[in-house]
Design a protein around this motif. Sequence first.
Motif, PDB file in Angstrom:
ATOM      1  N   HIS A  38      -6.912  -3.191  -6.693  1.00  0.00           N
ATOM      2  CA  HIS A  38      -5.812  -3.006  -5.743  1.00  0.00           C
ATOM      3  C   HIS A  38      -6.128  -3.878  -4.530  1.00  0.00           C
ATOM      4  CE1 HIS A  38      -2.346  -0.448  -4.806  1.00  0.00           C
ATOM      5  NE2 HIS A  38      -2.710  -0.575  -3.548  1.00  0.00           N
ATOM      6  N   ALA A  39      -5.241  -4.831  -4.224  1.00  0.00           N
ATOM      7  CA  ALA A  39      -5.585  -5.831  -3.213  1.00  0.00           C
ATOM      8  C   ALA A  39      -5.632  -5.273  -1.794  1.00  0.00           C
ATOM      9  CB  ALA A  39      -4.598  -6.997  -3.284  1.00  0.00           C
ATOM     10  N   ILE A  40      -4.831  -4.255  -1.522  1.00  0.00           N
ATOM     11  CA  ILE A  40      -4.796  -3.676  -0.169  1.00  0.00           C
ATOM     12  C   ILE A  40      -5.495  -2.316  -0.247  1.00  0.00           C
ATOM     13  CG2 ILE A  40      -3.299  -2.927   1.733  1.00  0.00           C
ATOM     14  CD1 ILE A  40      -2.987  -5.918   1.060  1.00  0.00           C
ATOM     15  N   ALA A  80       3.761   5.470  -4.619  1.00  0.00           N
ATOM     16  CA  ALA A  80       2.471   5.795  -4.004  1.00  0.00           C
ATOM     17  C   ALA A  80       1.759   4.564  -3.457  1.00  0.00           C
ATOM     18  CB  ALA A  80       1.573   6.511  -5.008  1.00  0.00           C
ATOM     19  N   THR A  81       2.154   3.359  -3.868  1.00  0.00           N
ATOM     20  CA  THR A  81       1.510   2.154  -3.341  1.00  0.00           C
ATOM     21  C   THR A  81       2.224   1.610  -2.103  1.00  0.00           C
ATOM     22  OG1 THR A  81       2.808   0.664  -4.748  1.00  0.00           O
ATOM     23  CG2 THR A  81       0.711   1.443  -5.638  1.00  0.00           C
ATOM     24  N   SER A  82       3.335   2.229  -1.716  1.00  0.00           N
ATOM     25  CA  SER A  82       4.051   1.726  -0.528  1.00  0.00           C
ATOM     26  C   SER A  82       3.289   2.144   0.728  1.00  0.00           C
ATOM     27  CB  SER A  82       5.485   2.248  -0.503  1.00  0.00           C
ATOM     28  OG  SER A  82       5.513   3.655  -0.388  1.00  0.00           O
ATOM     29  N   LEU A  83       3.364   1.309   1.748  1.00  0.00           N
ATOM     30  CA  LEU A  83       2.519   1.471   2.927  1.00  0.00           C
ATOM     31  C   LEU A  83       3.307   1.950   4.139  1.00  0.00           C
ATOM     32  CD1 LEU A  83       0.755  -1.978   2.516  1.00  0.00           C
ATOM     33  CD2 LEU A  83      -0.332   0.247   2.124  1.00  0.00           C
ATOM     34  N   VAL A 123     -17.845  -6.828  -7.289  1.00  0.00           N
ATOM     35  CA  VAL A 123     -17.074  -5.622  -7.592  1.00  0.00           C
ATOM     36  C   VAL A 123     -15.660  -6.038  -8.021  1.00  0.00           C
ATOM     37  CG1 VAL A 123     -16.162  -3.474  -6.619  1.00  0.00           C
ATOM     38  CG2 VAL A 123     -18.391  -4.355  -5.878  1.00  0.00           C
ATOM     39  N   ALA A 176      -2.933  -9.675   5.513  1.00  0.00           N
ATOM     40  CA  ALA A 176      -2.090  -8.506   5.268  1.00  0.00           C
ATOM     41  C   ALA A 176      -1.531  -7.978   6.589  1.00  0.00           C
ATOM     42  CB  ALA A 176      -2.906  -7.422   4.569  1.00  0.00           C
ATOM     43  N   THR A 192     -11.625  -6.056  -8.401  1.00  0.00           N
ATOM     44  CA  THR A 192     -10.511  -5.608  -7.571  1.00  0.00           C
ATOM     45  C   THR A 192      -9.421  -5.025  -8.462  1.00  0.00           C
ATOM     46  OG1 THR A 192     -10.891  -7.251  -5.848  1.00  0.00           O
ATOM     47  CG2 THR A 192      -8.663  -6.375  -6.016  1.00  0.00           C
ATOM     48  N   LEU A 202      -2.602 -12.847  -5.766  1.00  0.00           N
ATOM     49  CA  LEU A 202      -3.794 -12.102  -6.191  1.00  0.00           C
ATOM     50  C   LEU A 202      -4.440 -11.397  -4.999  1.00  0.00           C
ATOM     51  CD1 LEU A 202      -5.290 -14.701  -8.694  1.00  0.00           C
ATOM     52  CD2 LEU A 202      -4.436 -12.420  -9.289  1.00  0.00           C
ATOM     53  N   ALA A 203      -4.314 -11.994  -3.807  1.00  0.00           N
ATOM     54  CA  ALA A 203      -4.908 -11.406  -2.607  1.00  0.00           C
ATOM     55  C   ALA A 203      -3.956 -10.424  -1.915  1.00  0.00           C
ATOM     56  CB  ALA A 203      -5.338 -12.510  -1.642  1.00  0.00           C
ATOM     57  N   GLY A 204      -2.729 -10.280  -2.421  1.00  0.00           N
ATOM     58  CA  GLY A 204      -1.777  -9.310  -1.871  1.00  0.00           C
ATOM     59  C   GLY A 204      -1.212  -9.690  -0.509  1.00  0.00           C
ATOM     60  N   THR A 231       3.576  -8.453   2.328  1.00  0.00           N
ATOM     61  CA  THR A 231       2.302  -7.836   1.948  1.00  0.00           C
ATOM     62  C   THR A 231       2.527  -6.879   0.783  1.00  0.00           C
ATOM     63  OG1 THR A 231       1.580  -7.907   4.256  1.00  0.00           O
ATOM     64  CG2 THR A 231       0.408  -6.394   2.815  1.00  0.00           C
ATOM     65  N   TYR A 232       1.591  -6.870  -0.170  1.00  0.00           N
ATOM     66  CA  TYR A 232       1.674  -5.934  -1.285  1.00  0.00           C
ATOM     67  C   TYR A 232       1.790  -4.500  -0.737  1.00  0.00           C
ATOM     68  CZ  TYR A 232       0.322  -3.306  -5.424  1.00  0.00           C
ATOM     69  OH  TYR A 232       0.301  -2.421  -6.470  1.00  0.00           O
ATOM     70  N   THR A 256     -11.667 -10.662  -6.743  1.00  0.00           N
ATOM     71  CA  THR A 256     -12.436 -10.298  -5.546  1.00  0.00           C
ATOM     72  C   THR A 256     -12.901 -11.558  -4.804  1.00  0.00           C
ATOM     73  OG1 THR A 256     -13.195  -8.305  -6.679  1.00  0.00           O
ATOM     74  CG2 THR A 256     -14.461  -9.001  -4.737  1.00  0.00           C
ATOM     75  N   VAL A 306      -3.455   8.942  -2.701  1.00  0.00           N
ATOM     76  CA  VAL A 306      -2.195   9.292  -2.041  1.00  0.00           C
ATOM     77  C   VAL A 306      -1.693  10.592  -2.655  1.00  0.00           C
ATOM     78  CG1 VAL A 306       0.172   8.558  -1.649  1.00  0.00           C
ATOM     79  CG2 VAL A 306      -1.668   6.869  -1.648  1.00  0.00           C
ATOM     80  N   MET A 350      -6.569   1.322  -0.226  1.00  0.00           N
ATOM     81  CA  MET A 350      -5.829   2.576   0.003  1.00  0.00           C
ATOM     82  C   MET A 350      -6.710   3.730  -0.437  1.00  0.00           C
ATOM     83  SD  MET A 350      -2.004   2.060  -1.522  1.00  0.00           S
ATOM     84  CE  MET A 350      -1.018   3.149  -0.498  1.00  0.00           C
ATOM     85  N   ILE A 358     -10.005 -13.120  -2.935  1.00  0.00           N
ATOM     86  CA  ILE A 358      -9.712 -12.337  -1.716  1.00  0.00           C
ATOM     87  C   ILE A 358     -10.725 -12.689  -0.615  1.00  0.00           C
ATOM     88  CG2 ILE A 358      -9.726  -9.977  -0.767  1.00  0.00           C
ATOM     89  CD1 ILE A 358      -8.540  -9.055  -3.486  1.00  0.00           C
TER      90      ILE A 358
END
Lengths: 93, 480
Positions: A53-55, B232-235, A49, B452, A51, B426-428, B188-189, B376, A60, A57, B379
């Motif tokens: 987006h690495a984290i 929107a990508t902030s955690l 699959v 992460a 990727t 690449l893995a964030g 972390t991303y 992928t 939002v 989510m 990761i």
Amino acid sequence: MIDDDVTRHVARLARLALTEPELARMRHELSVILDYVDQVQELDLIDVVPTTHAIPMQNVFRDDVPTPSISAELALREAPEVLGGGFAVPRMG
Amino acid sequence: MALTDLTAEQAIAAIVSGQTSSCELVEAHLARTERDVWNSFLAVDRAGALARAREIDALPERPPLAGVPIAIKDALSIRDLPTTAGSRILEGFRPVYTATCVARLEQAGAVVIGKTNMDEFAMGSSCENSAYGPTLNPWDLTRVPGGSSGGSATSVAARQVPWSLGSDTGGSIRQPAALCGIVGLKPTYGAISRYGLIAFASSLDQVGPFARTVRDSALLLQAMVGRDPMDATSLEWPVPILLPDAERLDGVRVGVIEELMGDGIDPGVRAACQTALARVEALGGTLVPIKLPHARYGLATYYLIAPAECSANLARFDGIRYGHRAEDTENLLEHYERTRGEGFGPEVKRRIMLGTFALSSGYYDAYYGQAQRVRTLIIRDFATAFAEVDLVASPTSPTVAFPLGERTSDPLAMYLSDVCTIPISLAGLPSISIPCGLSEGLPVGLQLAGPAFSENRLLAAAHALETAIGFVDRPTGSGE
């Protein structure tokens, strides 16, 4: 794979005016870099699959509540050319 | 001790105890900033910085960062301050809003004294792609400081500021930190809001601190981390960022990335990293050799994904709403093409072309799609490693700082500068570079990374190692 015509076509897609010497150099450099990145073709990735987006989510969302934004005057402050309270652009044709 | 030799933590303590003031501290750093033999700054805000310092000194109580000066990479927008991202296309541009991360630091009491030099739009590993001339390495003025955040790294190593902000897409904080002998942290991303960061590759870009100690970098992270409605990508950050004080590494398992300790790494760099890693065991931790089988595809994957994303992000530079505009164009197409042809430098054009090609009809699946699938696998490699170890380690850069001009004519040789940092990007994952010794008289960086959200564990280990290593941070090309 990368000849002059392809380089010209990509430059047009990217909206980049390149001089003839720039074009020749670009064709050469892109060929070298593409030869290198081609190694990703070695792998069998049919079942993998992609990727984006690495984290992980979920979607939002925020509440749909109007809030003040910057003024039109401030939005136009950095424009190279302003015409009648808007951004001036050259004619389309 | 000169005020410019203080770490940020020491400077905060000195202000809080009344030994110095924000004004004195800012003035001392401005003096070194205005005598900029390294070309690390693109803009200095003397009046604004001193006004802010006076305000802070007049407060009844010191804010957490107490009025300590900071420098900000020119990729981050600050309202009304010139912001160019190292590009001609943004010459003279003044943003109409301030990046969230900078606003949070100002809120916490940091004083911005200027904007730092960088490779144009953060594309480069040497700071030589800046349209405003390269930054020089404070350890040797004939060498590069690394990039793309070369100005931010140099400003800290040369004691123009105790700390600064950079951005890291494929190594742009960690690699210059290594080449300048300081600490650089890529969280972390999503840890830090990117609202106001001029976008390069959105699935990779992350803001982070430079400092001369791990604790100082933790202080900055603490003040910036967490969700921002404007990004929107902030955690939402799960736990507070702690100031590390660990002295031991008892029970900590550190995986040494075998693929990044062999061929392609300079022997002097490898030796310095091995010596530093031996201290992990002396401090009670264990070293475990680990394999990341797909790490060797990292560079190729990155040079498809990052250019593809940049070709889309940089479409906004059209000469209409801000920035450079070509004169006397006949129609809109010519306007776009000439504006961008005149405004962008060679490396940015190369990446836009590469990305446009990789996304173009007939090639999308073979290049961009394939690269996202390799991502992928990379990761998964890290996930497998973290089932066995708490952190992974490698050199940050395969070489020490290289001579100016050495790699400018060979794009691929320049790209190889980031071979150790890119898989982690690449893995964030969160990752830090700490100085671990010298090779050929130049600093070597040790890179640590964790899963992460493992920032606290990462900072604790980095602090313990930093203390044990006792690196003497004395740049010899400081222009004295």
